[in-house]
Scaffold this active site. Structure first.
Site, mmCIF file in Angstrom:
data_model
loop_
_atom_site.group_PDB
_atom_site.id
_atom_site.type_symbol
_atom_site.label_atom_id
_atom_site.label_comp_id
_atom_site.label_asym_id
_atom_site.label_seq_id
_atom_site.Cartn_x
_atom_site.Cartn_y
_atom_site.Cartn_z
ATOM 1 N N ARG A 1 21.230 -62.957 1.036
ATOM 2 C CA ARG A 1 21.086 -61.761 0.187
ATOM 3 C C ARG A 1 22.270 -60.822 0.333
ATOM 4 O O ARG A 1 22.581 -60.058 -0.588
ATOM 5 C CB ARG A 1 19.752 -61.063 0.496
ATOM 6 C CG ARG A 1 18.554 -61.869 0.006
ATOM 7 C CD ARG A 1 17.233 -61.203 0.336
ATOM 8 N NE ARG A 1 17.006 -61.077 1.754
ATOM 9 C CZ ARG A 1 16.539 -62.053 2.544
ATOM 10 N NH1 ARG A 1 16.248 -63.237 2.030
ATOM 11 N NH2 ARG A 1 16.348 -61.853 3.827
ATOM 12 N N GLU B 1 14.557 -61.483 13.838
ATOM 13 C CA GLU B 1 13.207 -60.910 13.906
ATOM 14 C C GLU B 1 12.200 -62.069 13.868
ATOM 15 O O GLU B 1 11.165 -62.027 14.494
ATOM 16 C CB GLU B 1 12.995 -59.963 12.717
ATOM 17 C CG GLU B 1 11.768 -59.081 12.823
ATOM 18 C CD GLU B 1 11.545 -58.252 11.572
ATOM 19 O OE1 GLU B 1 12.346 -58.356 10.625
ATOM 20 O OE2 GLU B 1 10.549 -57.515 11.552
HETATM 21 P P1 AMP Z 1 18.202 -58.898 12.167
HETATM 22 O O1 AMP Z 1 19.208 -59.869 12.702
HETATM 23 O O2 AMP Z 1 16.936 -58.914 12.943
HETATM 24 O O3 AMP Z 1 18.774 -57.516 11.995
HETATM 25 O O4 AMP Z 1 17.777 -59.428 10.737
HETATM 26 C C1 AMP Z 1 18.553 -59.178 9.634
HETATM 27 C C2 AMP Z 1 18.616 -60.344 8.712
HETATM 28 O O5 AMP Z 1 17.342 -60.940 8.518
HETATM 29 C C3 AMP Z 1 19.101 -59.907 7.356
HETATM 30 O O6 AMP Z 1 19.974 -60.914 6.864
HETATM 31 C C4 AMP Z 1 17.843 -59.782 6.536
HETATM 32 O O7 AMP Z 1 18.077 -60.280 5.241
HETATM 33 C C5 AMP Z 1 16.802 -60.599 7.270
HETATM 34 N N1 AMP Z 1 15.572 -59.860 7.534
HETATM 35 C C6 AMP Z 1 15.108 -59.513 8.759
HETATM 36 N N2 AMP Z 1 13.934 -58.898 8.681
HETATM 37 C C7 AMP Z 1 13.637 -58.820 7.372
HETATM 38 C C8 AMP Z 1 12.533 -58.263 6.639
HETATM 39 N N3 AMP Z 1 11.507 -57.651 7.243
HETATM 40 N N4 AMP Z 1 12.569 -58.366 5.285
HETATM 41 C C9 AMP Z 1 13.618 -58.954 4.675
HETATM 42 N N5 AMP Z 1 14.661 -59.510 5.306
HETATM 43 C C10 AMP Z 1 14.673 -59.434 6.644
#
Ligand code: AMP
Length: 183
Positions: free
Chosen positions: A71, A108
């Protein structure tokens, strides 16, 4: 946010909030997925959002905008055009055809690996990193390591939204990090 920064326009922030669809238990139970496809489908809002994500970095002599698969690509490409900069794809492992640098990171939900082409940056490249959501910050932190490993200098990070309860910003403390919406 420091006093010297201009807050994103409150009307725009409300429009963004209204155009994000919350999908419970996707892609795995317990995750509230923030779906940005309604926002991308609104021509005016899509343009206003990418303009606002680019704006804080307009005077930073950005040479490249890096988008994080997938995205992040959708937001980074128009932002690169706004800033008259090139585009760098940060991709999941095994997708880039050239020589790559690779980094593992925690998500996550689950874990993954990201790659960048080793020739994506030159000495002096000034890179703005774009993604849709800042959650735990693991993806962004891995991206920073990759860009610096191949010789780029990070100008900052611009996210559409930050999930503040997950404190992703703490992993990016040495950078200029912006998010239009905080949830
Ligand atoms: P993080 O590494 O935990 O900061 O996760 C960020 C990445 O995971 C980004 O590329 C987001 O597109 C995706 N992402 C993580 N959590 C979500 C969520 N709750 N909704 C949508 N995309 C998420």
């Amino acid at each position: 946010m420091s006093d010297t920064r201009r807050a994103p326009d409150a009307v725009l922030v409300d429009r963004i909030r209204n155009a994000i669809r919350d999908v419970p238990d996707f892609p795995v139970p317990g995750i509230l997925f923030r779906d940005i496809t309604p926002l991308l489908g609104d021509a005016t809002l899509f343009r206003d959002v990418t303009d606002a994500m680019a704006e804080p970095f307009a005077k930073e002599r950005v040479t490249h905008v890096a988008g994080i698969e997938s995205r992040g690509f959708m937001l980074a490409a128009p932002i690169a055009q706004r800033l008259n900069a090139g585009f760098i794809p940060i991709r999941k492992a095994g997708k880039l055809p050239g020589g790559t640098a690779r980094r593992s990171y925690g998500l996550e939900y689950g874990s993954a690996q990201l790659e960048i082409h080793r020739d994506a940056c030159r000495p002096g490249s000034r890179v703005l990193v774009i993604d849709d959501v800042l959650a735990t910050g693991g993806t962004a932190e891995a991206t920073a390591v990759l860009i610096e490993e191949v010789g780029g200098q990070i100008v900052g990070f611009s996210f559409l939204l930050a999930l503040d309860a997950l404190h992703g910003g703490a992993r990016l403390e040495r950078f200029d990090v912006r998010s239009l919406l905080h949830l």
